[in-house]
Design a protein around this motif. Sequence first.
Motif, PDB file in Angstrom:
ATOM      1  N   MET A  50     -50.859 -14.929-100.816  1.00 28.43           N
ATOM      2  CA  MET A  50     -50.583 -13.896 -99.656  1.00 28.43           C
ATOM      3  C   MET A  50     -50.191 -14.616 -98.353  1.00 28.43           C
ATOM      4  N   MET A  51     -50.733 -15.760 -97.842  1.00 23.39           N
ATOM      5  CA  MET A  51     -50.702 -16.153 -96.490  1.00 23.39           C
ATOM      6  C   MET A  51     -49.413 -17.099 -96.718  1.00 23.39           C
ATOM      7  N   SER A  52     -49.140 -17.606 -97.868  1.00 28.59           N
ATOM      8  CA  SER A  52     -47.752 -18.406 -98.151  1.00 28.59           C
ATOM      9  C   SER A  52     -46.616 -17.694 -98.195  1.00 28.59           C
ATOM     10  N   GLN A  53     -46.535 -16.308 -98.575  1.00 27.90           N
ATOM     11  CA  GLN A  53     -45.654 -15.486 -99.008  1.00 27.90           C
ATOM     12  C   GLN A  53     -45.259 -14.651 -97.782  1.00 27.90           C
ATOM     13  N   SER A  54     -44.039 -14.754 -97.198  1.00 28.28           N
ATOM     14  CA  SER A  54     -43.620 -13.828 -96.211  1.00 28.28           C
ATOM     15  C   SER A  54     -43.227 -12.336 -96.865  1.00 28.28           C
ATOM     16  N   GLY A  55     -43.542 -11.348 -96.202  1.00 27.60           N
ATOM     17  CA  GLY A  55     -42.766 -10.092 -96.460  1.00 27.60           C
ATOM     18  C   GLY A  55     -43.867  -9.243 -97.340  1.00 27.60           C
ATOM     19  N   VAL A  56     -45.015  -9.961 -97.736  1.00 29.47           N
ATOM     20  CA  VAL A  56     -45.904  -8.831 -98.580  1.00 29.47           C
ATOM     21  C   VAL A  56     -46.347  -7.742 -97.750  1.00 29.47           C
ATOM     22  N   ALA A  57     -46.759  -7.855 -96.459  1.00 28.83           N
ATOM     23  CA  ALA A  57     -47.188  -6.653 -95.891  1.00 28.83           C
ATOM     24  C   ALA A  57     -46.104  -5.541 -95.639  1.00 28.83           C
ATOM     25  N   GLU A  58     -44.832  -6.293 -95.326  1.00 29.28           N
ATOM     26  CA  GLU A  58     -43.785  -5.255 -95.076  1.00 29.28           C
ATOM     27  C   GLU A  58     -43.238  -4.593 -96.174  1.00 29.28           C
ATOM     28  N   LYS A  59     -43.506  -5.210 -97.693  1.00 30.32           N
ATOM     29  CA  LYS A  59     -43.272  -4.702 -98.709  1.00 30.32           C
ATOM     30  C   LYS A  59     -43.964  -3.378 -98.869  1.00 30.32           C
ATOM     31  N   MET A  60     -45.436  -3.661 -98.450  1.00 31.87           N
ATOM     32  CA  MET A  60     -46.451  -2.574 -98.810  1.00 31.87           C
ATOM     33  C   MET A  60     -45.916  -1.392 -97.872  1.00 31.87           C
ATOM     34  N   PHE A  61     -45.756  -1.705 -96.803  1.00 36.37           N
ATOM     35  CA  PHE A  61     -45.775  -0.684 -95.661  1.00 36.37           C
ATOM     36  C   PHE A  61     -44.456   0.083 -96.001  1.00 36.37           C
ATOM     37  N   THR A  62     -43.121  -0.577 -96.122  1.00 36.02           N
ATOM     38  CA  THR A  62     -41.998   0.070 -96.498  1.00 36.02           C
ATOM     39  C   THR A  62     -42.244   0.946 -97.873  1.00 36.02           C
ATOM     40  N   THR A  63     -42.956   0.461 -98.918  1.00 40.24           N
ATOM     41  CA  THR A  63     -43.028   1.575-100.168  1.00 40.24           C
ATOM     42  C   THR A  63     -43.851   2.690 -99.874  1.00 40.24           C
ATOM     43  N   LEU A  64     -44.884   2.629 -98.991  1.00 42.30           N
ATOM     44  CA  LEU A  64     -45.525   3.482 -98.550  1.00 42.30           C
ATOM     45  C   LEU A  64     -44.651   4.578 -97.723  1.00 42.30           C
ATOM     46  N   ALA A  65     -43.903   4.012 -96.714  1.00 42.35           N
ATOM     47  CA  ALA A  65     -43.303   4.728 -96.033  1.00 42.35           C
ATOM     48  C   ALA A  65     -41.925   5.846 -96.943  1.00 42.35           C
ATOM     49  N   LYS A  66     -41.451   4.942 -97.598  1.00 39.86           N
ATOM     50  CA  LYS A  66     -40.401   5.500 -98.414  1.00 39.86           C
ATOM     51  C   LYS A  66     -40.973   6.757 -99.545  1.00 39.86           C
TER      52      LYS A  66
END
Length: 151
Positions: free
Chosen positions: A95-111
Amino acid sequence: SYSKNESKITISGIPDKPGISALVFGLMASNNINVDMIVQNISQDGINANITFTVPNNELEESKKIIQAKYHELNYSNLSTDSDIAKISVVGMGMMSQSGVAEKMFTTLAKNKINIQAISTSEIKISVLIKKNYTDLAIKSLHDVYKLDKK
């Protein structure tokens, strides 16, 4: 992963000074209360802080009594609890070496119109607190977006 066996405790308006977190969590530890997520932030007045943490459901009432018994020592303005929550976690070594993991989680929940009540992160995990009735929807949508379903 997820857990529906957690309750959220929020202590609002607690003095923002060194040692206050140690006092709160020292009380929990000395009473064998298992604390999981911890989120602390300065309150809007810039003088006090808010501390939110989770405990197992079966330890909620005892935790509340312990905090209430130390009201004058802790000097907080409000104590609130919520057992109608679930903790949803995305876990992975990269997770620390991959960008966008948090954004993907938060966007999915928001959708899916799932509101996040608290966020906690570490090097290998992002955890959020949500309303319990959204657990199945959150798990399914996150499994889909991270392509975790077995084929």
